[in-house]
Design a protein around this motif. Structure first.
Motif, PDB file in Angstrom:
ATOM      1  N   GLN A  22     103.992  69.369 -11.784  1.00  0.00           N
ATOM      2  CA  GLN A  22     103.524  69.090 -10.420  1.00  0.00           C
ATOM      3  C   GLN A  22     104.477  68.135  -9.707  1.00  0.00           C
ATOM      4  OE1 GLN A  22     100.311  66.517  -9.633  1.00  0.00           O
ATOM      5  NE2 GLN A  22     100.882  66.795  -7.498  1.00  0.00           N
ATOM      6  N   HIS A  23     104.944  67.097 -10.398  1.00  0.00           N
ATOM      7  CA  HIS A  23     105.883  66.159  -9.784  1.00  0.00           C
ATOM      8  C   HIS A  23     107.204  66.854  -9.463  1.00  0.00           C
ATOM      9  CE1 HIS A  23     103.424  62.752 -11.815  1.00  0.00           C
ATOM     10  NE2 HIS A  23     102.966  63.037 -10.614  1.00  0.00           N
ATOM     11  N   ALA A  24     107.669  67.695 -10.384  1.00  0.00           N
ATOM     12  CA  ALA A  24     108.920  68.416 -10.133  1.00  0.00           C
ATOM     13  C   ALA A  24     108.772  69.324  -8.914  1.00  0.00           C
ATOM     14  CB  ALA A  24     109.294  69.239 -11.367  1.00  0.00           C
ATOM     15  N   LEU A  25     107.637  70.004  -8.809  1.00  0.00           N
ATOM     16  CA  LEU A  25     107.415  70.880  -7.657  1.00  0.00           C
ATOM     17  C   LEU A  25     107.376  70.071  -6.364  1.00  0.00           C
ATOM     18  CD1 LEU A  25     104.756  73.360  -9.091  1.00  0.00           C
ATOM     19  CD2 LEU A  25     107.181  73.807  -8.648  1.00  0.00           C
ATOM     20  N   GLY A  26     106.732  68.893  -6.400  1.00  0.00           N
ATOM     21  CA  GLY A  26     106.690  68.039  -5.219  1.00  0.00           C
ATOM     22  C   GLY A  26     108.089  67.667  -4.758  1.00  0.00           C
ATOM     23  N   SER A  27     108.963  67.323  -5.716  1.00  0.00           N
ATOM     24  CA  SER A  27     110.320  66.913  -5.334  1.00  0.00           C
ATOM     25  C   SER A  27     111.161  68.107  -4.894  1.00  0.00           C
ATOM     26  CB  SER A  27     110.988  66.179  -6.499  1.00  0.00           C
ATOM     27  OG  SER A  27     111.282  67.084  -7.534  1.00  0.00           O
ATOM     28  N   LEU A  28     110.705  69.323  -5.194  1.00  0.00           N
ATOM     29  CA  LEU A  28     111.401  70.532  -4.726  1.00  0.00           C
ATOM     30  C   LEU A  28     110.851  71.013  -3.376  1.00  0.00           C
ATOM     31  CD1 LEU A  28     111.591  72.493  -8.103  1.00  0.00           C
ATOM     32  CD2 LEU A  28     113.549  71.625  -6.820  1.00  0.00           C
ATOM     33  N   GLY A  29     109.887  70.276  -2.838  1.00  0.00           N
ATOM     34  CA  GLY A  29     109.374  70.635  -1.521  1.00  0.00           C
ATOM     35  C   GLY A  29     108.028  71.332  -1.535  1.00  0.00           C
ATOM     36  N   TYR A  30     107.456  71.541  -2.709  1.00  0.00           N
ATOM     37  CA  TYR A  30     106.156  72.228  -2.796  1.00  0.00           C
ATOM     38  C   TYR A  30     105.032  71.185  -2.814  1.00  0.00           C
ATOM     39  CZ  TYR A  30     108.984  76.296  -4.045  1.00  0.00           C
ATOM     40  OH  TYR A  30     109.899  77.310  -4.046  1.00  0.00           O
ATOM     41  N   GLN A  31     104.869  70.488  -1.686  1.00  0.00           N
ATOM     42  CA  GLN A  31     103.858  69.423  -1.629  1.00  0.00           C
ATOM     43  C   GLN A  31     102.436  69.968  -1.565  1.00  0.00           C
ATOM     44  OE1 GLN A  31     106.711  68.656   0.271  1.00  0.00           O
ATOM     45  NE2 GLN A  31     107.370  66.764  -0.739  1.00  0.00           N
ATOM     46  N   SER A  32     102.294  71.243  -1.299  1.00  0.00           N
ATOM     47  CA  SER A  32     100.944  71.833  -1.252  1.00  0.00           C
ATOM     48  C   SER A  32     100.317  71.957  -2.633  1.00  0.00           C
ATOM     49  CB  SER A  32     101.002  73.231  -0.633  1.00  0.00           C
ATOM     50  OG  SER A  32     101.678  73.196   0.586  1.00  0.00           O
ATOM     51  N   VAL A  33     101.128  71.829  -3.681  1.00  0.00           N
ATOM     52  CA  VAL A  33     100.599  71.960  -5.045  1.00  0.00           C
ATOM     53  C   VAL A  33      99.985  70.627  -5.447  1.00  0.00           C
ATOM     54  CG1 VAL A  33     101.121  72.523  -7.440  1.00  0.00           C
ATOM     55  CG2 VAL A  33     102.358  73.680  -5.589  1.00  0.00           C
TER      56      VAL A  33
END
Lengths: 80, 80
Positions: A22-33
């Protein structure tokens, strides 16, 4: 005949792998996750059993072999 | 909104983890189990997206982050 088995950490158990994703996705721009939970998925190929026998065996296999009942829960389905 | 994602080794790729489980099950008396494939299962919790946007993001997340396209394949579904 095939069986699908899902093994997940119980909802009350922390999932550090899922949090890392989830943190990796957030830093890739997927803040909706908002949350990620990771589990295991098994496909078993079964031979020479009735649907009822298969369900009984798969339930035992999931409970006794694939899942750790202290921290994990499972569900399964018998397909085709 | 939730997304379910399954990541499995491609059928042509050997699955040593699945084979180990199959042999263990055989030695425990479950000879009806002819084959075992193990994969990963993810539950993502998504916020503030339409169903179409969610499907697009989840497809990209699965392809670019969760699966290794050289050896793995994935499928997903958007639920509730």
């Amino acid at each position: 005949m095939k069986a699908h088995i899902w093994v997940m950490l119980k909802p009350t158990v922390l999932d550090p792998q899922g949090q890392t994703i989830q943190h990796a996705l957030g830093s890739l721009g997927y803040q909706s996750v908002r949350d990620v939970r990771q589990g295991k998925f098994f496909v078993l190929d079964l031979d020479g059993l009735s649907r009822e026998e298969a369900a009984g065996q798969v339930e035992r296999i999931a409970r006794e072999v694939l899942a750790n009942p202290v921290i994990e829960q499972f569900r399964f389905e018998i397909v085709d």
